[in-house]
Design a protein around this motif. Structure first.
Motif, PDB file in Angstrom:
ATOM      1  N   PRO A 198       0.222  -1.199   0.300  1.00 36.75           N
ATOM      2  CA  PRO A 198       0.184   0.008   0.161  1.00 36.75           C
ATOM      3  C   PRO A 198       0.367   0.697  -0.531  1.00 36.75           C
ATOM      4  O   PRO A 198       0.394   1.945  -0.265  1.00 36.75           O
ATOM      5  N   TYR A 199       1.988   1.070   0.134  1.00 38.38           N
ATOM      6  CA  TYR A 199       2.951   2.495   0.525  1.00 38.38           C
ATOM      7  C   TYR A 199       4.327   2.355  -0.776  1.00 38.38           C
ATOM      8  O   TYR A 199       4.865   3.892  -0.246  1.00 38.38           O
ATOM      9  N   THR A 200       3.482   1.550  -1.554  1.00 37.98           N
ATOM     10  CA  THR A 200       4.689   1.352  -3.062  1.00 37.98           C
ATOM     11  C   THR A 200       3.746   2.919  -4.392  1.00 37.98           C
ATOM     12  O   THR A 200       2.704   2.609  -4.256  1.00 37.98           O
ATOM     13  N   SER A 201       4.944   3.418  -4.096  1.00 38.82           N
ATOM     14  CA  SER A 201       4.383   4.181  -5.390  1.00 38.82           C
ATOM     15  C   SER A 201       4.227   3.696  -6.716  1.00 38.82           C
ATOM     16  O   SER A 201       4.748   2.146  -7.461  1.00 38.82           O
ATOM     17  N   THR A 202       3.546   4.476  -7.587  1.00 39.79           N
ATOM     18  CA  THR A 202       3.029   4.143  -9.104  1.00 39.79           C
ATOM     19  C   THR A 202       3.527   4.477  -9.559  1.00 39.79           C
ATOM     20  O   THR A 202       3.854   3.331 -11.071  1.00 39.79           O
ATOM     21  N   ARG A 203       4.984   4.352  -9.530  1.00 40.95           N
ATOM     22  CA  ARG A 203       6.597   5.096 -10.484  1.00 40.95           C
ATOM     23  C   ARG A 203       7.803   3.958 -10.075  1.00 40.95           C
ATOM     24  O   ARG A 203       7.950   3.584 -11.430  1.00 40.95           O
ATOM     25  N   VAL A 204       7.365   2.963  -9.892  1.00 43.32           N
ATOM     26  CA  VAL A 204       8.264   1.778  -9.173  1.00 43.32           C
ATOM     27  C   VAL A 204       7.640   0.626  -9.812  1.00 43.32           C
ATOM     28  O   VAL A 204       7.788  -0.363 -10.425  1.00 43.32           O
ATOM     29  N   ALA A 205       6.446   0.857 -10.063  1.00 42.00           N
ATOM     30  CA  ALA A 205       5.543  -0.162 -11.424  1.00 42.00           C
ATOM     31  C   ALA A 205       6.483  -0.164 -13.111  1.00 42.00           C
ATOM     32  O   ALA A 205       6.791  -1.234 -13.538  1.00 42.00           O
ATOM     33  N   GLY A 206       7.308   0.458 -13.003  1.00 42.57           N
ATOM     34  CA  GLY A 206       7.858   1.464 -14.292  1.00 42.57           C
ATOM     35  C   GLY A 206       9.499  -0.030 -14.641  1.00 42.57           C
ATOM     36  O   GLY A 206       9.696  -0.593 -15.334  1.00 42.57           O
ATOM     37  N   ALA A 207       9.581  -0.112 -12.877  1.00 45.18           N
ATOM     38  CA  ALA A 207      10.548  -1.009 -12.869  1.00 45.18           C
ATOM     39  C   ALA A 207      10.808  -1.939 -12.898  1.00 45.18           C
ATOM     40  O   ALA A 207      11.483  -3.092 -13.518  1.00 45.18           O
ATOM     41  N   ASN A 208       9.192  -3.251 -12.190  1.00 43.12           N
ATOM     42  CA  ASN A 208       8.782  -3.759 -11.985  1.00 43.12           C
ATOM     43  C   ASN A 208       8.128  -4.635 -13.382  1.00 43.12           C
ATOM     44  O   ASN A 208       7.963  -5.970 -13.867  1.00 43.12           O
ATOM     45  N   SER A 209       7.988  -3.663 -14.803  1.00 40.44           N
ATOM     46  CA  SER A 209       7.859  -3.581 -16.183  1.00 40.44           C
ATOM     47  C   SER A 209       8.978  -3.689 -16.862  1.00 40.44           C
ATOM     48  O   SER A 209       8.779  -3.900 -18.246  1.00 40.44           O
ATOM     49  N   LYS A 210       9.629  -3.148 -15.941  1.00 41.64           N
ATOM     50  CA  LYS A 210      11.914  -3.677 -16.498  1.00 41.64           C
ATOM     51  C   LYS A 210      11.918  -2.058 -17.680  1.00 41.64           C
ATOM     52  O   LYS A 210      12.085  -2.877 -19.267  1.00 41.64           O
ATOM     53  N   LEU A 211      11.328  -0.758 -17.671  1.00 44.24           N
ATOM     54  CA  LEU A 211      11.326   0.162 -18.701  1.00 44.24           C
ATOM     55  C   LEU A 211      11.177  -0.243 -19.645  1.00 44.24           C
ATOM     56  O   LEU A 211      11.143  -0.571 -20.354  1.00 44.24           O
ATOM     57  N   LYS A 212       9.631  -1.054 -19.746  1.00 48.62           N
ATOM     58  CA  LYS A 212       8.832  -1.370 -21.411  1.00 48.62           C
ATOM     59  C   LYS A 212       8.665   0.447 -21.634  1.00 48.62           C
ATOM     60  O   LYS A 212       8.768   0.023 -23.101  1.00 48.62           O
ATOM     61  N   ALA A 213       8.360   0.644 -20.854  1.00 52.56           N
ATOM     62  CA  ALA A 213       7.256   2.608 -21.887  1.00 52.56           C
ATOM     63  C   ALA A 213       8.840   3.202 -21.491  1.00 52.56           C
ATOM     64  O   ALA A 213       8.443   3.142 -23.296  1.00 52.56           O
ATOM     65  N   LEU A 214      10.443   2.979 -21.628  1.00 51.94           N
ATOM     66  CA  LEU A 214      10.735   4.447 -21.416  1.00 51.94           C
ATOM     67  C   LEU A 214      11.670   3.300 -22.910  1.00 51.94           C
ATOM     68  O   LEU A 214      12.049   4.039 -23.778  1.00 51.94           O
ATOM     69  N   PHE A 215      11.922   2.378 -22.665  1.00 57.02           N
ATOM     70  CA  PHE A 215      12.237   1.407 -24.062  1.00 57.02           C
ATOM     71  C   PHE A 215      11.734   2.072 -25.052  1.00 57.02           C
ATOM     72  O   PHE A 215      11.857   1.771 -26.495  1.00 57.02           O
ATOM     73  N   GLU A 216      10.173   1.837 -25.268  1.00 54.36           N
ATOM     74  CA  GLU A 216       9.481   1.584 -26.407  1.00 54.36           C
ATOM     75  C   GLU A 216       9.875   3.454 -26.426  1.00 54.36           C
ATOM     76  O   GLU A 216       9.783   4.244 -27.944  1.00 54.36           O
ATOM     77  N   ALA A 217      10.237   4.049 -26.192  1.00 51.95           N
ATOM     78  CA  ALA A 217       9.799   6.059 -26.060  1.00 51.95           C
ATOM     79  C   ALA A 217      11.390   6.477 -26.366  1.00 51.95           C
ATOM     80  O   ALA A 217      11.256   7.182 -27.160  1.00 51.95           O
ATOM     81  N   ALA A 252       8.238   5.329   3.228  1.00 52.15           N
ATOM     82  CA  ALA A 252       7.163   5.483   3.322  1.00 52.15           C
ATOM     83  C   ALA A 252       6.503   4.884   4.246  1.00 52.15           C
ATOM     84  O   ALA A 252       5.447   5.949   5.002  1.00 52.15           O
ATOM     85  N   TYR A 253       6.096   3.610   5.055  1.00 51.34           N
ATOM     86  CA  TYR A 253       5.189   3.257   5.842  1.00 51.34           C
ATOM     87  C   TYR A 253       6.107   3.831   6.902  1.00 51.34           C
ATOM     88  O   TYR A 253       5.616   3.807   8.095  1.00 51.34           O
ATOM     89  N   LEU A 254       7.584   3.922   6.847  1.00 53.25           N
ATOM     90  CA  LEU A 254       7.994   4.186   8.353  1.00 53.25           C
ATOM     91  C   LEU A 254       7.968   5.931   8.568  1.00 53.25           C
ATOM     92  O   LEU A 254       7.341   6.044   9.894  1.00 53.25           O
ATOM     93  N   ARG A 255       7.502   6.596   8.065  1.00 51.63           N
ATOM     94  CA  ARG A 255       6.854   7.527   7.955  1.00 51.63           C
ATOM     95  C   ARG A 255       5.091   7.386   8.490  1.00 51.63           C
ATOM     96  O   ARG A 255       5.213   8.148   9.385  1.00 51.63           O
ATOM     97  N   ALA A 256       4.837   7.041   7.731  1.00 51.17           N
ATOM     98  CA  ALA A 256       2.853   6.967   8.460  1.00 51.17           C
ATOM     99  C   ALA A 256       3.453   5.887   9.674  1.00 51.17           C
ATOM    100  O   ALA A 256       2.353   6.417  10.730  1.00 51.17           O
ATOM    101  N   ASP A 257       3.900   4.916  10.195  1.00 51.72           N
ATOM    102  CA  ASP A 257       3.706   4.218  10.974  1.00 51.72           C
ATOM    103  C   ASP A 257       4.709   3.726  11.810  1.00 51.72           C
ATOM    104  O   ASP A 257       4.810   2.689  11.855  1.00 51.72           O
ATOM    105  N   PRO A 258       5.516   4.775  12.294  1.00 52.05           N
ATOM    106  CA  PRO A 258       7.068   4.602  12.519  1.00 52.05           C
ATOM    107  C   PRO A 258       7.161   2.975  13.495  1.00 52.05           C
ATOM    108  O   PRO A 258       7.962   2.451  13.110  1.00 52.05           O
ATOM    109  N   ASN A 259       6.324   2.701  14.938  1.00 49.54           N
ATOM    110  CA  ASN A 259       6.460   1.478  15.417  1.00 49.54           C
ATOM    111  C   ASN A 259       5.933   0.211  14.430  1.00 49.54           C
ATOM    112  O   ASN A 259       6.884  -0.743  14.776  1.00 49.54           O
TER     113      ASN A 259
END
Length: 300
Positions: A198-217, A252-259
């Motif tokens: 739940p704390y994962t940025s949508t940008r990380v999906a770009g890495a998990n897709s192995k930069l497919k969109a960047l490659f195509e661009a 992001a999780y640490l900032r939201a709930d340190p404990n």
């Protein structure tokens, strides 16, 4: 995320013996600012990996084949704490690392002894280099954070004819194939990722897709994308936990709930120790990562 006031892009680690003509100061703009905290930068320096030898050799062989020597200038964009920048120094007359985070750049500059390496605070979308001046433009586990359209435009501008792009990273399919308890260790690691999801940025999906969109661009016809480069490491349990701490989603999780975030690491450490039947976090565990790489060469 908020924008950052513009620092001076001429602020370098040390005076290079290969001076560059620097373009006028630009305003630093970036929508994603995930790596600003000084403690996070310190963890990044301590626990992030150097680029694996097989990947470094792949990139250098590609550059040799497509452009040839001399290799004058490499620019490492989104350099973080400088692991990839430092690895390039034996092969180039000058290496410049650029990162939007002042804290990351401060950590990178703290590593001494490389006279042909300098760092600047700046963005991938406004590179402070003249047209046609860069031999290799690279990004390690960073390109998914860039504004693709603006970055590619800048890459085309600054690369020399036959200059090369090399972007690489790894997805989210790390594994710990320990002979006696690999499946259980993998389950523990997967549970951590599910907590952080739940704390994962949508940008990380770009890495998990192995930069497919960047490659195509990338507008160059001469380009390739290698999706799986397996790399096996031996890490201490302490380093595995430290690696998790460097994740943007853990921070992001640490900032939201340190404990809760701290408890997650403590519980994970304890479970790994129990499964491996060891008492020290210095005990070694096999750790397999699947890297990917995007390579491209600008036309004459």
């Amino acid at each position: 995320m908020t924008q950052l006031a513009s620092p001076s892009l001429s602020d370098t680690h040390e005076t290079s013996k290969f001076p560059l003509k620097i373009c006028p100061e630009v305003t630093v703009k970036m929508t994603d600012r995930m790596f600003e905290d000084k403690q996070h930068a310190s963890l990044y320096q301590k626990y992030r990996f150097d680029p694996p030898e097989e990947l470094k050799e792949l990139i250098l062989q590609y550059l040799d084949k497509k452009k040839g020597k001399p290799h004058q200038l490499a620019v490492d964009v989104g350099c973080g704490t400088g692991q990839n920048s430092r690895a390039l120094t034996p092969y180039f007359q000058q290496v410049v690392g650029i990162d939007v985070s002042e804290s990351q750049v401060e950590e990178a500059r703290a590593v001494p002894g490389l006279p042909n390496l300098s760092y600047r605070v700046g963005t991938a979308e406004e590179l402070p280099f003249p047209d046609g001046s860069v031999d290799l433009l690279t990004a390690s586990s960073a390109a998914h954070w860039f504004d693709t359209e603006r970055f590619i435009k800048e890459a085309v501008r600054v690369l020399k004819p036959r200059g090369c792009l090399a972007f690489f990273g790894y997805g989210d399919n790390e594994s710990m194939p320990q002979e006696s308890c690999g499946d259980r260790l993998n389950n523990i690691y997967e549970e951590v990722k599910q907590v952080l999801l739940p704390y994962t940025s949508t940008r990380v999906a770009g890495a998990n897709s192995k930069l497919k969109a960047l490659f195509e661009a990338i507008p160059f016809p001469d380009k390739e994308r290698i999706e799986i480069i397996p790399v096996k490491l031996q890490l201490s349990i302490k380093n595995v936990i430290g690696f998790i701490q460097t994740f943007s989603m853990y921070q992001a999780y640490l900032r939201a709930d340190p404990n809760a975030a701290t408890a997650l690491l403590e519980k994970t450490t304890s479970r790994i120790l129990d499964e491996m039947k060891v008492s020290s976090t210095e005990a070694k565990v096999d750790f397999v990562m699947e890297y990917f790489c995007v390579l491209a060469c600008k036309s004459e």
